[in-house]
Design an enzyme around this catalytic site. Structure first.
Site, PDB file in Angstrom:
ATOM      1  N   ASP A 230      -3.637   8.309  13.498  1.00 53.82           N
ATOM      2  CA  ASP A 230      -3.914   7.779  12.165  1.00 53.82           C
ATOM      3  C   ASP A 230      -4.494   6.370  12.261  1.00 53.82           C
ATOM      4  O   ASP A 230      -3.862   5.393  11.905  1.00 53.82           O
ATOM      5  CB  ASP A 230      -2.616   7.767  11.345  1.00 53.82           C
ATOM      6  CG  ASP A 230      -2.857   7.410   9.900  1.00 53.82           C
ATOM      7  OD1 ASP A 230      -3.981   7.591   9.411  1.00 53.82           O
ATOM      8  OD2 ASP A 230      -1.913   6.923   9.252  1.00 53.82           O
TER       9      ASP A 230
ATOM     10  N   VAL B 274       4.218   0.972   1.966  1.00 54.72           N
ATOM     11  CA  VAL B 274       4.400  -0.232   2.765  1.00 54.72           C
ATOM     12  C   VAL B 274       4.607  -1.416   1.825  1.00 54.72           C
ATOM     13  O   VAL B 274       3.853  -1.611   0.874  1.00 54.72           O
ATOM     14  CB  VAL B 274       3.197  -0.490   3.695  1.00 54.72           C
ATOM     15  CG1 VAL B 274       3.415  -1.755   4.515  1.00 54.72           C
ATOM     16  CG2 VAL B 274       2.963   0.708   4.604  1.00 54.72           C
TER      17      VAL B 274
ATOM     18  N   GLY C  85       0.820  -1.200   0.000  1.00 62.97           N
ATOM     19  CA  GLY C  85       0.000   0.000   0.000  1.00 62.97           C
ATOM     20  C   GLY C  85       0.854   1.249   0.000  1.00 62.97           C
ATOM     21  O   GLY C  85       2.057   1.197   0.264  1.00 62.97           O
TER      22      GLY C  85
ATOM     23  N   GLY D 213       0.591   5.785   0.697  1.00 64.81           N
ATOM     24  CA  GLY D 213      -0.157   6.956   1.121  1.00 64.81           C
ATOM     25  C   GLY D 213       0.673   8.208   0.918  1.00 64.81           C
ATOM     26  O   GLY D 213       1.728   8.176   0.281  1.00 64.81           O
TER      27      GLY D 213
END
Length: 135
Positions: A131, A23, A16, A18
């Protein structure tokens, strides 16, 4: 082109990405285990401050030992790459799980209880995690 190594870690696949980091599923050849390797983006908002905060948060998170908090194994960096290696937990995110299975009231309460228990533990140690998301 995908990165093949970060430090001693061998990158296996992207998990993933962001605004602040990416990651990866990675292999730790020294300890012979898979890890989730979070890598701070070079262009992360905040520049040098983001790198300092990233390593400070890694150090704080490594102090946490709780059954509902993923353990941190390693963190580091240099002028180019900053990373945090944590336990890789195979499975689906809460968001994915909720798309496939509706939780009943007891199940939803249990998820909330576990999350609240982990957050309360971290707060007792002076750590505030802002988060938190189902993904």
């Amino acid at each position: 082109m995908m990165i093949k190594h970060i430090g001693r870690f061998q990158i296996r696949q992207l998990l993933g990405a962001g605004a602040f980091g990416t990651v990866y599923l990675a292999e730790d050849p020294v300890l012979d285990r898979q890890v989730a390797l979070k890598v701070l983006r070079n262009d992360a908002p905040g520049g040098t401050k983001a790198r300092v905060r990233f390593l400070r948060e890694a150090k704080a998170t490594a102090r946490l030992h709780h059954p509902n908090i993923v353990p941190v194994f390693d963190a580091g960096g240099d002028a180019e790459v900053y990373y945090l290696a944590s336990e890789y937990i195979h499975g689906r995110t809460l968001e994915d799980e909720l798309q496939h299975h509706k939780l009943d009231w007891d199940g939803a309460a249990e998820v909330c209880r576990r999350l609240a228990d982990a957050r309360a533990y971290a707060h007792r140690l002076g750590i505030v995690q802002r988060d938190v998301k189902a993904s």
